[in-house]
Scaffold this active site. Structure first.
Site, PDB file in Angstrom:
ATOM      1  N   ILE A  86      22.336  35.830  18.387  1.00  0.00           N
ATOM      2  CA  ILE A  86      23.262  34.771  18.779  1.00  0.00           C
ATOM      3  C   ILE A  86      23.309  34.618  20.290  1.00  0.00           C
ATOM      4  CG2 ILE A  86      25.295  36.306  18.754  1.00  0.00           C
ATOM      5  CD1 ILE A  86      25.065  32.539  17.814  1.00  0.00           C
ATOM      6  N   GLU A 164      30.340  35.583  12.467  1.00  0.00           N
ATOM      7  CA  GLU A 164      31.033  36.807  12.074  1.00  0.00           C
ATOM      8  C   GLU A 164      30.101  38.011  12.141  1.00  0.00           C
ATOM      9  OE1 GLU A 164      29.400  37.951   9.268  1.00  0.00           O
ATOM     10  OE2 GLU A 164      28.359  36.024   9.285  1.00  0.00           O
ATOM     11  N   GLY A 320      23.863  35.712   9.807  1.00  0.00           N
ATOM     12  CA  GLY A 320      25.247  35.587  10.242  1.00  0.00           C
ATOM     13  C   GLY A 320      25.307  35.423  11.751  1.00  0.00           C
ATOM     14  N   GLU A 321      26.382  35.920  12.341  1.00  0.00           N
ATOM     15  CA  GLU A 321      26.602  35.887  13.792  1.00  0.00           C
ATOM     16  C   GLU A 321      26.828  34.474  14.332  1.00  0.00           C
ATOM     17  OE1 GLU A 321      23.390  37.738  15.911  1.00  0.00           O
ATOM     18  OE2 GLU A 321      23.412  39.555  14.681  1.00  0.00           O
ATOM     19  N   GLY A 322      26.807  33.455  13.489  1.00  0.00           N
ATOM     20  CA  GLY A 322      26.878  32.079  13.970  1.00  0.00           C
ATOM     21  C   GLY A 322      25.526  31.535  14.371  1.00  0.00           C
TER      22      GLY A 322
END
Length: 354
Positions: A86, A164, A320-322
């Site tokens: 990210i 997240e 994930g992580e955006g």
């Protein structure tokens, strides 16, 4: 008779120097952003990705995860030091990244890093044995998510993507999706961070046991109670973030599997408030969201289908992580840019097909 805003936007889009519909999904995104911002000249200002991190008590059992719980804190430090995916994508696309400690089982106070401290607790409790958190804690997390986004909006940001981090949070998300849809939990239970077949079956059996223990089928209309039973602090905080982002009329980018579970919670809260006339005449929270990508995680495509939405990307990602939101952001910016800057047939002196 005057045109509605939607008709005005459609007229502008259709009269750009291109065949009708030639920019495909970008035209849909331009329309949606114009309607969100209630203008024919929408803008994307200071876009942010906010990553919420929290630990889950179930992770200490090893029944649903391969990576140990400690990885959550280690990855948060990686975020803060700029080494995660990210970070790379935010730097590439000039997006502001914020990281929030929603409830990581680690004390970050001695680490000289820029971290938003919103810790509700040092991880949730093990929902295999007891509720993950109290209802008061769930509400506190929602309220903190709202406050973080309100502060972000006040800084001039009008476009936000959520991410997240939390070992075992795919399990919490699967339980939420199962409870909210009535579909079996196995529908949404995937390999997470790399389970083999035997480990996946153990995860499915464990989550089925949790589902029955907490009678989750009875909690569809009680989203905060559902969060308290099997949620995570980061999921609850994201739910609050979604609610505030829509209130602030921000363009909201939904990332992947876990962030979609948080959106289901937020939308259920929103609809309950709407029935009590506590919110405006928006149809649903979903109408204000742009979905970034289809996660490779089990059940995400199914839940997106039930919501009636089409994500912009399908890259078989499940990090994930955006990261999906960050990758979608340039497309969203392009949609706004063509609407504002592309010539019309009239201004360019180009003949239009009648």
């Amino acid at each position: 008779m005057s045109l509605t805003l939607q008709q005005q936007l459609q007229h502008i889009i259709d009269h750009k120097t291109k065949p009708l519909g030639a920019l495909g999904r970008l035209e849909e995104v331009a329309m949606q952003i114009g309607l969100i911002q209630q203008t024919t000249k929408p803008v994307i200002q200071h876009p942010h990705i906010i990553v919420f991190a929290g630990d889950h008590g179930i992770a200490t059992t090893g029944l649903v995860n391969t990576f140990p719980q400690e990885v959550t804190a280690q990855m948060v430090l990686n975020f803060m030091h700029g080494g995660a995916a990210i970070n790379v994508f935010c730097r590439q696309h000039k997006l502001t990244l914020k990281v929030v400690d929603a409830g990581v089982n680690f004390d970050f106070s001695s680490n000289p890093v820029d971290l938003i401290s919103a810790k509700i607790g040092y991880g949730t409790k093990n929902y295999l044995n007891e509720p993950a958190m109290s209802v008061a804690q769930a509400q506190q997390a929602i309220d903190k998510g709202k406050a973080i986004v309100a502060e972000t909006a006040a800084s001039g940001c009008n476009c936000i993507g959520l991410g997240e981090m939390g070992i075992s949070n795919t399990s919490s998300a699967a339980l939420i999706m199962s409870a909210m849809t009535g579909l079996p939990v196995v529908t949404f239970t995937g390999r997470g961070t790399g389970l083999n077949n035997d480990q996946l079956q153990t995860k499915i059996d464990t989550l089925h046991q949790v589902y029955e223990k907490h009678a989750l089928s009875e909690l569809k209309e009680k989203p905060i109670e559902l969060l308290a039973r099997i949620g995570g602090f980061e999921i609850a905080m994201m739910a609050g973030a979604y609610l505030e982002a829509v209130k602030q009329k921000m363009v909201v980018i939904v990332d992947g599997f876990i962030t979609t579970a948080a959106l289901l919670i937020a939308n259920a809260i929103f609809m309950a408030e709407k029935q009590k006339s506590l919110v405006s005449d928006w149809k649903t929270l979903i109408d204000h969201c742009i979905f970034a990508h289809t996660s490779h995680e089990a059940g995400h495509e199914k839940i997106l289908g039930r919501l009636g939405v089409r994500p912009l990307l399908n890259l078989s990602m499940r990090l994930g992580e955006g990261t999906g939101a960050a990758l979608a952001m340039p497309l969203i910016q392009s949609a706004v840019t063509f609407l504002n800057e592309m010539a019309s047939f009239e201004s360019a002196g180009v003949s239009n097909k009648e």
